[in-house]
Design a protein around this motif. Structure first.
Motif, short mmCIF file in Angstrom:
data_model
loop_
_atom_site.label_atom_id
_atom_site.label_comp_id
_atom_site.label_asym_id
_atom_site.label_seq_id
_atom_site.Cartn_x
_atom_site.Cartn_y
_atom_site.Cartn_z
N GLU A 1 -5.17 -5.22 10.73
CA GLU A 1 -4.17 -4.17 10.90
C GLU A 1 -4.43 -3.42 12.21
O GLU A 1 -5.24 -2.48 12.23
CB GLU A 1 -4.25 -3.18 9.74
CG GLU A 1 -4.02 -3.80 8.39
CD GLU A 1 -3.48 -2.78 7.39
OE1 GLU A 1 -2.40 -3.02 6.85
OE2 GLU A 1 -4.12 -1.75 7.19
N VAL B 1 5.08 -4.24 8.93
CA VAL B 1 5.79 -5.43 8.42
C VAL B 1 7.03 -4.94 7.68
O VAL B 1 6.97 -3.97 6.92
CB VAL B 1 4.89 -6.24 7.46
CG1 VAL B 1 5.68 -7.38 6.83
CG2 VAL B 1 3.66 -6.77 8.19
N LEU C 1 -0.17 -7.06 4.41
CA LEU C 1 -0.44 -5.78 3.76
C LEU C 1 0.63 -4.83 4.29
O LEU C 1 0.71 -4.60 5.51
CB LEU C 1 -1.86 -5.28 4.10
CG LEU C 1 -2.26 -3.92 3.54
CD1 LEU C 1 -2.09 -3.84 2.03
CD2 LEU C 1 -3.73 -3.61 3.90
N HIS D 1 -9.49 0.82 5.37
CA HIS D 1 -8.17 1.11 5.94
C HIS D 1 -8.33 2.11 7.08
O HIS D 1 -9.10 3.06 6.99
CB HIS D 1 -7.23 1.66 4.85
CG HIS D 1 -5.81 1.67 5.29
ND1 HIS D 1 -5.32 2.61 6.17
CD2 HIS D 1 -4.77 0.84 5.02
CE1 HIS D 1 -4.04 2.36 6.40
NE2 HIS D 1 -3.68 1.29 5.71
N GLY E 1 2.80 -1.27 4.25
CA GLY E 1 2.79 0.14 3.89
C GLY E 1 4.19 0.63 3.58
O GLY E 1 4.71 0.43 2.49
N GLY E 2 4.81 1.26 4.57
CA GLY E 2 6.11 1.91 4.36
C GLY E 2 7.15 1.04 3.66
O GLY E 2 7.83 1.51 2.74
N LYS F 1 0.03 4.24 -0.17
CA LYS F 1 -0.61 5.43 0.41
C LYS F 1 -0.39 6.63 -0.53
O LYS F 1 -0.41 6.46 -1.74
CB LYS F 1 -0.06 5.70 1.82
CG LYS F 1 -0.02 4.43 2.68
CD LYS F 1 0.24 4.71 4.11
CE LYS F 1 0.51 3.40 4.84
NZ LYS F 1 0.31 3.49 6.26
N ASN G 1 0.86 -1.18 0.00
CA ASN G 1 0.00 0.00 0.00
C ASN G 1 0.89 1.23 0.00
O ASN G 1 1.50 1.55 1.02
CB ASN G 1 -0.90 -0.03 1.25
CG ASN G 1 -1.68 1.25 1.42
OD1 ASN G 1 -1.83 2.04 0.48
ND2 ASN G 1 -2.21 1.48 2.61
C1 PEP Z 1 -0.76 -0.03 5.86
O1 PEP Z 1 -0.76 1.11 5.42
O2 PEP Z 1 -1.67 -0.80 5.55
C2 PEP Z 1 0.35 -0.43 6.71
C3 PEP Z 1 0.30 -1.61 7.26
O3 PEP Z 1 1.38 0.48 6.89
P1 PEP Z 1 2.82 0.19 7.56
O4 PEP Z 1 3.34 -1.11 6.98
O5 PEP Z 1 3.66 1.35 7.15
O6 PEP Z 1 2.61 0.08 9.02
#
Ligand code: PEP
Length: 246
Positions: free
Chosen positions: A166, A209, A227, A94, A229-230, A11, A9
């Protein structure tokens, strides 16, 4: 049930150049067939991703969609538009949309319904805040979020789509749920879905993760991938996480 899914993701991050470089790196990678790779780029780059990942074992999705098929909703995107641009998935629920856009369970359920109506696979995000966990409400909150969607649109889609657990306190925080803590919630989600008649459900974990913690999280019996993100913004770390799911 299919194999693991690892989804990125992005973002509201990236540039055209970064997106192109990322897709080129995916093109050079040897993605194992047993892992489904999905990327949710910013909507502005969905077409670019679709063109640059054509022929690769990568599916694309949208980070959001409007529940209506069309209409006077300035700035919004419909499921059919996403599908036309090459999207196969849509995120719904989300926590950043629940928090920053005030999306409630009913709207999330409507978005899942709209995704299905447009032929998209929903990825439904659920998870509790830190306060809710500390108050011992984590399971009740997640059960409520699931119930709202499954009551509205049924369970049949779960064999194609996915649920992402999440915990809000772990997103973008650099803190991940302990594998056992995540596994306990995943087990609850799977049991609950089974009790509603959904036997084949993929439940992904999301929340900080990275390539260091992915393998241990993904080795839990009820965690079917992640899932991300960063850590999905960098092709090297994203691909290392994909490899940890294979
Ligand atoms: C997300 O945006 O769904 C997410 C899990 O972000 P991050 O991995 O950055 O915590």
């Amino acid at each position: 049930m299919g194999g693991a899914i690892v989804a990125g993701n992005w973002k509201m991050h990236g540039t055209k150049q970064r997106a192109l470089r990322f897709c080129q790196a995916l093109g050079r990678a040897d993605i194992r067939a047993e892992v489904e790779v999905v990327v949710f780029p910013p909507m502005a780059y969905l077409s670019l991703f679709a063109a640059a990942t054509g022929g690769l074992a990568v599916e694309l999705g949208a980070q959001d969609l409007h529940p209506l098929p069309e209409g006077p909703r300035t700035g919004d995107i419909s499921g059919a538009m996403i599908a036309e641009l090459g999207g196969r998935w849509a995120l719904a629920g989300h926590s950043e949309r629940r928090i920053h856009h005030g999306e409630d369970d009913a709207l999330v359920a409507a978005k899942v319904g709209a995704a299905l109506a447009a032929g998209l696979k929903p990825m439904l995000c659920v998870g509790e805040t830190l306060e809710q966990r500390q108050a011992n409400q984590a399971e009740a909150v997640v059960a409520r979020q699931l119930r709202a969607v499954l009551d509205a649109v049924g369970v049949a889609w779960l064999s194609q789509g996915a649920i992402a657990y999440e915990p809000v306190w772990a997103i973008g925080a650099g803190v991940t749920a302990a594998p056992g803590q995540a596994e306990a919630m995943h087990g609850m989600i799977r049991e609950w879905a089974a009790s509603q008649g959904a036997q084949a459900v993929r439940v992904l974990y999301g929340g900080s993760v990275n390539q260091e913690n992915a393998a241990e999280l993904f080795s839990q019996p009820n965690i079917n991938g992640g899932l991300v993100g960063g850590a999905s913004l960098d092709a090297g770390s994203f691909l290392a996480i994909v490899a940890a799911a294979g």
